[in-house]
Design a protein around this motif. Structure first.
Motif, PDB file in Angstrom:
ATOM      1  N   THR A 168      31.345  52.600  36.782  1.00  0.00           N
ATOM      2  CA  THR A 168      30.086  52.354  36.067  1.00  0.00           C
ATOM      3  C   THR A 168      29.940  50.901  35.643  1.00  0.00           C
ATOM      4  OG1 THR A 168      29.998  54.641  35.244  1.00  0.00           O
ATOM      5  CG2 THR A 168      28.752  52.987  34.010  1.00  0.00           C
ATOM      6  N   ILE A 169      31.025  50.294  35.125  1.00  0.00           N
ATOM      7  CA  ILE A 169      30.911  48.921  34.607  1.00  0.00           C
ATOM      8  C   ILE A 169      31.031  47.863  35.704  1.00  0.00           C
ATOM      9  CG2 ILE A 169      31.645  49.537  32.280  1.00  0.00           C
ATOM     10  CD1 ILE A 169      34.442  48.630  32.914  1.00  0.00           C
ATOM     11  N   PHE A 170      31.480  48.296  36.911  1.00  0.00           N
ATOM     12  CA  PHE A 170      31.530  47.362  38.048  1.00  0.00           C
ATOM     13  C   PHE A 170      30.864  48.016  39.264  1.00  0.00           C
ATOM     14  CE2 PHE A 170      35.395  46.374  35.529  1.00  0.00           C
ATOM     15  CZ  PHE A 170      35.079  45.063  35.168  1.00  0.00           C
ATOM     16  N   PRO A 171      29.538  48.257  39.199  1.00  0.00           N
ATOM     17  CA  PRO A 171      28.860  49.025  40.241  1.00  0.00           C
ATOM     18  C   PRO A 171      28.812  48.330  41.606  1.00  0.00           C
ATOM     19  CG  PRO A 171      27.268  48.058  38.737  1.00  0.00           C
ATOM     20  CD  PRO A 171      28.618  47.835  38.135  1.00  0.00           C
ATOM     21  N   ASN A 172      28.961  47.012  41.640  1.00  0.00           N
ATOM     22  CA  ASN A 172      28.835  46.281  42.899  1.00  0.00           C
ATOM     23  C   ASN A 172      30.175  45.965  43.565  1.00  0.00           C
ATOM     24  OD1 ASN A 172      25.965  46.130  42.620  1.00  0.00           O
ATOM     25  ND2 ASN A 172      26.232  44.438  41.167  1.00  0.00           N
ATOM     26  N   ASP A 173      31.253  46.401  42.949  1.00  0.00           N
ATOM     27  CA  ASP A 173      32.580  46.083  43.496  1.00  0.00           C
ATOM     28  C   ASP A 173      33.550  47.216  43.178  1.00  0.00           C
ATOM     29  OD1 ASP A 173      34.194  44.447  44.970  1.00  0.00           O
ATOM     30  OD2 ASP A 173      34.717  43.104  43.327  1.00  0.00           O
ATOM     31  N   LYS A 174      33.149  48.426  43.483  1.00  0.00           N
ATOM     32  CA  LYS A 174      33.891  49.600  43.017  1.00  0.00           C
ATOM     33  C   LYS A 174      35.305  49.688  43.587  1.00  0.00           C
ATOM     34  CE  LYS A 174      29.727  52.445  42.486  1.00  0.00           C
ATOM     35  NZ  LYS A 174      29.040  53.666  42.979  1.00  0.00           N
ATOM     36  N   THR A 175      35.429  49.598  44.918  1.00  0.00           N
ATOM     37  CA  THR A 175      36.741  49.798  45.533  1.00  0.00           C
ATOM     38  C   THR A 175      37.736  48.744  45.071  1.00  0.00           C
ATOM     39  OG1 THR A 175      35.771  50.855  47.485  1.00  0.00           O
ATOM     40  CG2 THR A 175      37.990  49.974  47.722  1.00  0.00           C
ATOM     41  N   THR A 176      37.296  47.481  45.015  1.00  0.00           N
ATOM     42  CA  THR A 176      38.194  46.412  44.577  1.00  0.00           C
ATOM     43  C   THR A 176      38.628  46.614  43.126  1.00  0.00           C
ATOM     44  OG1 THR A 176      37.237  44.802  46.107  1.00  0.00           O
ATOM     45  CG2 THR A 176      38.399  43.924  44.185  1.00  0.00           C
ATOM     46  N   LYS A 177      37.669  46.919  42.247  1.00  0.00           N
ATOM     47  CA  LYS A 177      38.025  47.076  40.833  1.00  0.00           C
ATOM     48  C   LYS A 177      38.835  48.347  40.593  1.00  0.00           C
ATOM     49  CE  LYS A 177      37.348  44.534  38.196  1.00  0.00           C
ATOM     50  NZ  LYS A 177      38.068  43.298  37.858  1.00  0.00           N
ATOM     51  N   LEU A 178      38.605  49.387  41.374  1.00  0.00           N
ATOM     52  CA  LEU A 178      39.453  50.576  41.261  1.00  0.00           C
ATOM     53  C   LEU A 178      40.879  50.258  41.698  1.00  0.00           C
ATOM     54  CD1 LEU A 178      37.008  53.363  42.491  1.00  0.00           C
ATOM     55  CD2 LEU A 178      38.142  53.293  40.260  1.00  0.00           C
ATOM     56  N   ASN A 179      41.022  49.388  42.706  1.00  0.00           N
ATOM     57  CA  ASN A 179      42.363  48.937  43.090  1.00  0.00           C
ATOM     58  C   ASN A 179      43.007  48.133  41.968  1.00  0.00           C
ATOM     59  OD1 ASN A 179      43.581  49.278  45.985  1.00  0.00           O
ATOM     60  ND2 ASN A 179      41.366  49.201  46.298  1.00  0.00           N
ATOM     61  N   HIS A 180      42.226  47.243  41.344  1.00  0.00           N
ATOM     62  CA  HIS A 180      42.762  46.444  40.227  1.00  0.00           C
ATOM     63  C   HIS A 180      43.152  47.347  39.055  1.00  0.00           C
ATOM     64  CE1 HIS A 180      40.503  42.587  41.687  1.00  0.00           C
ATOM     65  NE2 HIS A 180      41.554  42.881  42.430  1.00  0.00           N
ATOM     66  N   PHE A 181      42.339  48.348  38.782  1.00  0.00           N
ATOM     67  CA  PHE A 181      42.663  49.296  37.722  1.00  0.00           C
ATOM     68  C   PHE A 181      43.937  50.074  38.068  1.00  0.00           C
ATOM     69  CE2 PHE A 181      41.856  53.879  36.441  1.00  0.00           C
ATOM     70  CZ  PHE A 181      42.329  53.745  35.149  1.00  0.00           C
ATOM     71  N   HIS A 182      44.005  50.562  39.294  1.00  0.00           N
ATOM     72  CA  HIS A 182      45.133  51.404  39.681  1.00  0.00           C
ATOM     73  C   HIS A 182      46.409  50.620  39.963  1.00  0.00           C
ATOM     74  CE1 HIS A 182      43.597  55.513  39.709  1.00  0.00           C
ATOM     75  NE2 HIS A 182      42.427  54.994  40.007  1.00  0.00           N
ATOM     76  N   LEU A 183      46.349  49.305  39.935  1.00  0.00           N
ATOM     77  CA  LEU A 183      47.608  48.559  40.058  1.00  0.00           C
ATOM     78  C   LEU A 183      48.492  48.788  38.836  1.00  0.00           C
ATOM     79  CD1 LEU A 183      48.051  45.703  38.221  1.00  0.00           C
ATOM     80  CD2 LEU A 183      46.226  44.913  39.709  1.00  0.00           C
ATOM     81  N   TRP A 184      47.865  49.238  37.733  1.00  0.00           N
ATOM     82  CA  TRP A 184      48.651  49.491  36.523  1.00  0.00           C
ATOM     83  C   TRP A 184      49.444  50.783  36.622  1.00  0.00           C
ATOM     84  CZ3 TRP A 184      49.704  45.915  33.087  1.00  0.00           C
ATOM     85  CH2 TRP A 184      48.893  44.773  33.101  1.00  0.00           C
ATOM     86  N   PHE A 185      49.132  51.600  37.634  1.00  0.00           N
ATOM     87  CA  PHE A 185      49.979  52.780  37.821  1.00  0.00           C
ATOM     88  C   PHE A 185      51.342  52.384  38.379  1.00  0.00           C
ATOM     89  CE2 PHE A 185      51.630  56.564  39.862  1.00  0.00           C
ATOM     90  CZ  PHE A 185      51.479  57.495  38.847  1.00  0.00           C
ATOM     91  N   PRO A 186      51.402  51.725  39.543  1.00  0.00           N
ATOM     92  CA  PRO A 186      52.724  51.259  39.984  1.00  0.00           C
ATOM     93  C   PRO A 186      53.316  50.207  39.055  1.00  0.00           C
ATOM     94  CG  PRO A 186      51.012  50.353  41.389  1.00  0.00           C
ATOM     95  CD  PRO A 186      50.356  51.394  40.525  1.00  0.00           C
ATOM     96  N   GLY A 187      52.440  49.389  38.432  1.00  0.00           N
ATOM     97  CA  GLY A 187      52.946  48.388  37.494  1.00  0.00           C
ATOM     98  C   GLY A 187      53.686  49.028  36.333  1.00  0.00           C
ATOM     99  N   GLY A 188      53.138  50.125  35.827  1.00  0.00           N
ATOM    100  CA  GLY A 188      53.799  50.837  34.739  1.00  0.00           C
ATOM    101  C   GLY A 188      55.067  51.531  35.189  1.00  0.00           C
ATOM    102  N   ILE A 189      55.079  51.972  36.463  1.00  0.00           N
ATOM    103  CA  ILE A 189      56.302  52.577  36.992  1.00  0.00           C
ATOM    104  C   ILE A 189      57.414  51.536  37.062  1.00  0.00           C
ATOM    105  CG2 ILE A 189      57.356  53.570  39.074  1.00  0.00           C
ATOM    106  CD1 ILE A 189      54.774  55.110  39.516  1.00  0.00           C
ATOM    107  N   VAL A 190      57.058  50.306  37.464  1.00  0.00           N
ATOM    108  CA  VAL A 190      58.047  49.226  37.463  1.00  0.00           C
ATOM    109  C   VAL A 190      58.613  49.029  36.056  1.00  0.00           C
ATOM    110  CG1 VAL A 190      58.433  46.751  37.785  1.00  0.00           C
ATOM    111  CG2 VAL A 190      57.036  48.003  39.418  1.00  0.00           C
ATOM    112  N   VAL A 191      57.713  48.920  35.086  1.00  0.00           N
ATOM    113  CA  VAL A 191      58.142  48.725  33.697  1.00  0.00           C
ATOM    114  C   VAL A 191      58.999  49.898  33.231  1.00  0.00           C
ATOM    115  CG1 VAL A 191      57.358  48.477  31.309  1.00  0.00           C
ATOM    116  CG2 VAL A 191      56.149  47.290  33.134  1.00  0.00           C
TER     117      VAL A 191
END
Length: 424
Positions: free
Chosen positions: A124-147
């Motif tokens: 909703t907050i990034f309607p023109n770049d959904k796939t890229t921003k969803l990738n940026h958001f979901h990088l925190w899933f593996p990032g948190g696994i690393v941590v």
């Protein structure tokens, strides 16, 4: 007065919430073996506990998908905060199978509620770049696994027990809860665009959505089952099994950080096809190589699963936009439900492989809990070194099937470039 929506602050808070979700995966993967020994649990029981988070997730994400448009994303995220807090505290004070089961269920429900609200929020907050921003958001899933895995690794070295490791998740939980309570939220994209419930349900019943829904079973199992269980499956193949998970998740984190150029250059369907190929190669290597080559295999596997989850969600959001938050949440729920079922069956299969490698009449718990240096402990370790790679070889079938499926999708979308994919 119009509410002051702050997209970047909402995005940061969403990433923190996903960080807690992923910390629960990383820390649980690191302590599963010890929970089995401390509470005398079989691998099948451990699989049920770990799988509880997986089916608690789809329960929450699907339910959230049906109500998020009506109650708003903020209420869901406040609920996620309390569920996370309760689940973490109950885990710290767990005393056996059922208390671990209940606490893990709360964490699974929290994780699913985070996804139910944050995926449509990012779209909703990034309607023109959904796939890229969803990738940026979901990088925190593996990032948190690393941590999470590094927390386990270093606190283990310091002699600090697993309860403190779990309790460390309380800090980011309190921070994201505070931020979401302060911020104002927009309505979901579907609501803002006036898409009716009828059109939404028609979209999630379209052939393309059903096809992607089924594909999500395979992509989620390939990524999440392997990641959650690598510490158990390979602990007697390498002395640094938990670091394999950290390496794999680290590759995913970096890959998702540069998702924009990759997705735009190759196309989402091309990325999914390449992901399936690399995942299959990585899983094959993990199940067959030894020594330092295992880290090469983990690197390749990490590249393979990097874009699966966010690109699947992004593809649906961009090509079937009328499906809205419900569509994205049904996809996430499908993935986690598949992982929970697969984990349950693989836990029992793992125990059966172990039993077949032990002397006739041997009791699994007696051999699993045997003191280091005894003949029983050595026999159990040898059995594990056989069972882990065998589970990975069975799982390899899934990304091989995905290669065929995504190759078909890739060529289909290339021939349909001038036509809308959505039929709803």
């Amino acid at each position: 007065m119009e509410k002051a929506i702050q997209p970047q602050k909402l995005f940061v808070a969403s990433c923190l919430a996903l960080l807690v979700t992923s910390l629960s995966f990383g820390i649980r993967a690191g302590i599963l073996g010890r929970l089995g020994v401390e509470y005398h649990l079989s691998v099948e029981q451990l699989a049920i506990v770990a799988g509880t988070a997986m089916w608690g997730f789809p329960l929450a994400v699907v339910f959230g998908g049906f109500i998020v448009d009506a109650i708003g994303m903020k209420r869901l995220l406040v609920a996620a905060f309390f569920l996370h807090l309760i689940g973490i505290v109950l885990t710290v004070f767990a005393s056996g199978f059922w208390s671990l089961f209940i606490s893990t269920l709360f964490i699974g429900l929290a994780n699913g509620t985070v996804e139910a609200a944050c995926n449509p929020l990012v779209a909703t907050i990034f309607p023109n770049d959904k796939t890229t921003k969803l990738n940026h958001f979901h990088l925190w899933f593996p990032g948190g696994i690393v941590v999470g895995t590094l927390i386990v690794f270093f606190l283990d070295m310091a002699g600090i027990g697993w309860k403190i490791q779990v309790a460390s998740m309380i800090i980011p939980t309190l921070i994201y809860g505070y931020l979401f309570l302060k911020l104002d939220f927009p309505v979901t994209e579907r609501v803002s665009q006036g898409v009716s419930n009828k059109d939404m349900y028609k979209a999630v019943g379209s052939p393309l959505f059903i096809f992607m829904f089924i594909c999500m079973f395979g992509t989620a199992i390939t990524e999440l089952f392997t990641g959650q269980w690598v510490g158990v499956l390979l602990k007697n193949v390498t002395g640094n099994a938990i670091l394999i998970l950290a390496l794999t998740a680290g590759v995913q984190t970096l890959g998702r950080a540069v998702a924009g150029p990759v997705v735009h250059k190759i196309s989402p369907t091309g990325v999914l096809l390449l992901s399936a190929i690399l995942s299959a190669l990585g899983l094959y290597m993990l199940s067959t190589v030894s020594g330092n080559m295992i880290f090469v295999a983990a690197f390749i596997f990490g590249l393979g699963v990097t874009y699966f989850w966010p690109c699947m969600l992004g593809f649906v959001s961009e090509n079937i936009p009328a499906s809205g938050a419900l569509g994205m949440n049904l996809m996430g729920g499908a993935g986690m439900f598949a992982v929970s079922i697969y984990t349950f069956f693989m836990g029992g299969f793992y125990d059966r492989i172990i039993s077949s490698q032990l002397p006739a009449g041997a009791t699994l718990d007696a051999f699993r809990s045997a003191a280091a240096g005894t003949a029983e402990a050595a026999a159990y370790a040898q059995a594990e070194s056989v069972a882990g790679p065998e589970i990975l070889r069975v799982t390899l079938i899934i990304p091989i099937i995905l290669i065929v499926i995504f190759a078909g999708l890739f060529f289909y979308t290339r021939t349909k470039k001038s036509q809308p994919l959505q039929t709803a």
